[in-house]
Write a protein that holds these residues in place. Structure first.
Motif, mmCIF file in Angstrom:
data_model
loop_
_atom_site.group_PDB
_atom_site.id
_atom_site.type_symbol
_atom_site.label_atom_id
_atom_site.label_comp_id
_atom_site.label_asym_id
_atom_site.label_seq_id
_atom_site.Cartn_x
_atom_site.Cartn_y
_atom_site.Cartn_z
ATOM 1 N N ASP A 234 -44.192 53.556 -120.888
ATOM 2 C CA ASP A 234 -45.145 52.981 -119.941
ATOM 3 C C ASP A 234 -45.797 51.729 -120.545
ATOM 4 O O ASP A 234 -46.304 51.768 -121.657
ATOM 5 N N THR A 235 -45.759 50.640 -119.774
ATOM 6 C CA THR A 235 -46.195 49.349 -120.304
ATOM 7 C C THR A 235 -46.943 48.568 -119.239
ATOM 8 O O THR A 235 -46.574 48.601 -118.065
ATOM 9 N N LYS A 236 -48.001 47.856 -119.653
ATOM 10 C CA LYS A 236 -48.702 46.958 -118.745
ATOM 11 C C LYS A 236 -47.852 45.714 -118.532
ATOM 12 O O LYS A 236 -47.089 45.309 -119.413
ATOM 13 N N THR B 268 -50.924 54.395 -112.074
ATOM 14 C CA THR B 268 -52.241 54.206 -112.678
ATOM 15 C C THR B 268 -52.275 54.896 -114.042
ATOM 16 O O THR B 268 -51.821 56.035 -114.186
ATOM 17 N N ASN B 269 -52.843 54.208 -115.007
ATOM 18 C CA ASN B 269 -53.019 54.764 -116.348
ATOM 19 C C ASN B 269 -54.074 55.869 -116.271
ATOM 20 O O ASN B 269 -55.207 55.610 -115.854
ATOM 21 N N ARG B 270 -53.725 57.075 -116.656
ATOM 22 C CA ARG B 270 -54.678 58.197 -116.607
ATOM 23 C C ARG B 270 -55.850 57.998 -117.557
ATOM 24 O O ARG B 270 -56.952 58.460 -117.282
ATOM 25 N N ALA B 271 -55.612 57.291 -118.665
ATOM 26 C CA ALA B 271 -56.672 57.060 -119.649
ATOM 27 C C ALA B 271 -57.635 55.965 -119.215
ATOM 28 O O ALA B 271 -58.781 55.935 -119.666
ATOM 29 N N ASN B 272 -57.182 55.061 -118.354
ATOM 30 C CA ASN B 272 -58.018 53.969 -117.875
ATOM 31 C C ASN B 272 -57.569 53.659 -116.448
ATOM 32 O O ASN B 272 -56.617 52.921 -116.233
ATOM 33 N N ARG C 32 -43.135 51.941 -115.318
ATOM 34 C CA ARG C 32 -42.313 52.993 -115.909
ATOM 35 C C ARG C 32 -40.952 52.992 -115.227
ATOM 36 O O ARG C 32 -40.843 52.705 -114.033
ATOM 37 N N LEU C 33 -39.921 53.342 -115.980
ATOM 38 C CA LEU C 33 -38.600 53.517 -115.387
ATOM 39 C C LEU C 33 -38.591 54.752 -114.498
ATOM 40 O O LEU C 33 -39.215 55.765 -114.826
#
Length: 185
Positions: free
Chosen positions: A59-61, A93-97, A104-105
């Motif tokens: 997972d990448t921004k 959405t990033n669960r941490a932020n 994501r693939l």
């Protein structure tokens, strides 16, 4: 196999090494293009590179992905939009932020990377089989140093289990890994 002639004075000649690497890069681009033939017109070579980076980094921004690809974020966004439309990438959405969106693939994206990589690995292995054991050792050493100098992470080892039916497993004799023993991402 006949001995190859190495022109005198080329061992430390930057221009000779550069020429040899450029020639090898043409061969590798041709192998890459042929390996993408299996996915038809769905994915271009730059898009496949993006899929590979996502496969490697997880997972990448978008901005980080653009940086890893050395392209402008707007270029990366257009590529991502096409890959999303093709069903190969998703935004989430990033669960941490919760303010961050990550890429994501999809399962289909992961299968695409695995299939194209298996085809590429098989074709490269067939080329490597034509080298002598000593040439293979030298190639592993040279490419490892070259990849490290260029900051390219190692390729994963060949997956265990069945390969794509059109991409037979070709292992050069006497080498431990199916990619000729060369570490790569």
């Amino acid at each position: 196999m006949p001995e190859r002639e190495i022109p005198a004075g080329t061992g430390d000649d930057v221009d000779a090494v550069t020429r040899a690497v450029l020639t090898a890069s043409r061969l590798l681009v041709a192998v890459s293009a042929r390996s993408l033939g299996a996915v038809g017109d769905r994915v271009t070579l730059p898009q496949f590179r993006m899929l590979t980076v996502l496969s490697t980094h997880g997972d990448t921004k978008l901005v980080a992905l653009a940086g890893l690809l050395h392209v402008a974020p707007s270029t990366a966004m257009r590529m991502v939009d096409r890959l999303i439309a093709a069903g190969l990438v998703v935004r989430h959405t990033n669960r941490a932020n919760r303010r961050e969106t990550l890429l994501r693939l999809t399962d289909e994206g992961r299968r695409t990377v695995e299939d194209v990589t298996a085809r590429r690995r098989a074709e490269i292995a067939a080329i490597v089989e034509r080298l002598t054991p000593g040439e293979r050792v030298g190639l592993v050493e040279a490419l490892t140093a070259f990849n490290e100098a260029g900051g390219e992470p190692p390729a994963p080892d060949a997956p265990e289990g069945p390969q794509h039916s059109d991409a037979p497993r070709l292992r050069p004799p006497g080498l431990p890994a199916e990619d000729g023993g060369a570490p790569r991402k």
